[in-house]
Enzyme design. Structure first.
Site, mmCIF file in Angstrom:
data_model
loop_
_atom_site.group_PDB
_atom_site.id
_atom_site.type_symbol
_atom_site.label_atom_id
_atom_site.label_comp_id
_atom_site.label_asym_id
_atom_site.label_seq_id
_atom_site.Cartn_x
_atom_site.Cartn_y
_atom_site.Cartn_z
ATOM 1 N N TYR A 88 0.844 -1.192 0.000
ATOM 2 C CA TYR A 88 0.000 0.000 0.000
ATOM 3 C C TYR A 88 0.884 1.248 0.000
ATOM 4 O O TYR A 88 0.571 2.235 -0.662
ATOM 5 C CB TYR A 88 -0.927 0.008 1.234
ATOM 6 C CG TYR A 88 -2.001 -1.051 1.201
ATOM 7 C CD1 TYR A 88 -3.194 -0.843 0.524
ATOM 8 C CD2 TYR A 88 -1.831 -2.262 1.856
ATOM 9 C CE1 TYR A 88 -4.184 -1.808 0.495
ATOM 10 C CE2 TYR A 88 -2.821 -3.235 1.845
ATOM 11 C CZ TYR A 88 -3.990 -3.007 1.162
ATOM 12 O OH TYR A 88 -4.967 -3.967 1.139
ATOM 13 N N ASN B 139 -12.815 -0.247 -5.718
ATOM 14 C CA ASN B 139 -12.522 -0.684 -7.078
ATOM 15 C C ASN B 139 -13.721 -1.414 -7.682
ATOM 16 O O ASN B 139 -14.080 -2.488 -7.217
ATOM 17 C CB ASN B 139 -11.293 -1.604 -7.052
ATOM 18 C CG ASN B 139 -10.923 -2.182 -8.395
ATOM 19 O OD1 ASN B 139 -11.510 -1.861 -9.411
ATOM 20 N ND2 ASN B 139 -9.939 -3.065 -8.381
ATOM 21 N N CYS C 262 -6.419 -5.160 -7.581
ATOM 22 C CA CYS C 262 -6.241 -4.700 -6.205
ATOM 23 C C CYS C 262 -5.777 -5.840 -5.292
ATOM 24 O O CYS C 262 -5.207 -5.582 -4.234
ATOM 25 C CB CYS C 262 -7.508 -4.042 -5.687
ATOM 26 S SG CYS C 262 -8.999 -5.023 -5.866
ATOM 27 N N HIS C 263 -5.968 -7.092 -5.727
ATOM 28 C CA HIS C 263 -5.507 -8.228 -4.924
ATOM 29 C C HIS C 263 -3.984 -8.289 -4.852
ATOM 30 O O HIS C 263 -3.432 -8.955 -3.981
ATOM 31 C CB HIS C 263 -6.062 -9.547 -5.488
ATOM 32 C CG HIS C 263 -5.638 -9.841 -6.889
ATOM 33 N ND1 HIS C 263 -6.293 -9.283 -7.984
ATOM 34 C CD2 HIS C 263 -4.641 -10.601 -7.388
ATOM 35 C CE1 HIS C 263 -5.698 -9.722 -9.092
ATOM 36 N NE2 HIS C 263 -4.699 -10.518 -8.754
ATOM 37 N N GLU D 289 -1.738 -16.677 -9.688
ATOM 38 C CA GLU D 289 -0.770 -15.905 -10.461
ATOM 39 C C GLU D 289 0.657 -16.405 -10.240
ATOM 40 O O GLU D 289 1.460 -16.419 -11.178
ATOM 41 C CB GLU D 289 -0.894 -14.415 -10.146
ATOM 42 C CG GLU D 289 -2.193 -13.837 -10.662
ATOM 43 C CD GLU D 289 -2.305 -12.337 -10.498
ATOM 44 O OE1 GLU D 289 -1.316 -11.685 -10.089
ATOM 45 O OE2 GLU D 289 -3.383 -11.813 -10.811
#
Length: 153
Positions: A88, A109, A117-118, A145
């Site tokens: 952040y 979002n 945003c994850h 991912e």
């Protein structure tokens, strides 16, 4: 407004398009289905993403509704490469504001996953996640991912 729902390992998702751009991705199955060619393209990209075949394309036209600051944060999120994370604090250094204000923008979002945003973590751990099943969904997306990145390295 054009809409298309799909099943995914993260739960049912519904995509929304307006004026040639994706404006929202929501968890759940939409009651109205009015698919467009853009929504079909986005669904195909999400299917490949969830199957671990590829990263999400950066060329899908997105037009999230939000404040000027939110849009700056969301633009910064789109620069985080597939399989990587940022804090952040790092996003705040790019977009301005504070880590807390970045968290607020993430929570607002309207196009999660496509605006990743994850991929934003707290310096002390995962941070929060308001999509799907919360932190369970965030962990799933990050692990997906990581596997996709490793298999294509």
């Amino acid at each position: 407004m054009a809409a298309l729902s799909m099943h995914s390992p993260a739960g049912d998702l519904t995509l929304f398009e307006e004026d040639g751009a994706i404006v929202a991705l929501e968890w759940g199955w939409g009651s109205l289905q009015d698919p467009s060619s853009l929504l079909r393209k986005a669904k195909d990209a999400l299917d490949a993403y969830f199957d671990g075949e590829s990263a999400l394309p950066g060329d899908l036209p997105l037009n999230p509704v939000g404040t000027t600051y939110h849009r700056k944060v969301w633009a910064a999120l789109r620069t985080i490469p597939h399989g990587q994370t940022r804090s952040y604090t790092e996003i705040a250094a790019i977009a301005g504001g504070s880590p807390r204000s970045v968290g607020g923008a993430n929570a607002a979002n309207p196009i999660p996953i496509l605006i990743p945003c994850h991929r934003v973590l707290a310096t002390s751990g995962l941070g929060g996640y308001s999509g799907g099943e919360g932190l369970q969904t965030k962990r799933f997306l990050l692990a997906l991912e990581a596997r996709t990145k490793a298999s294509h390295a």
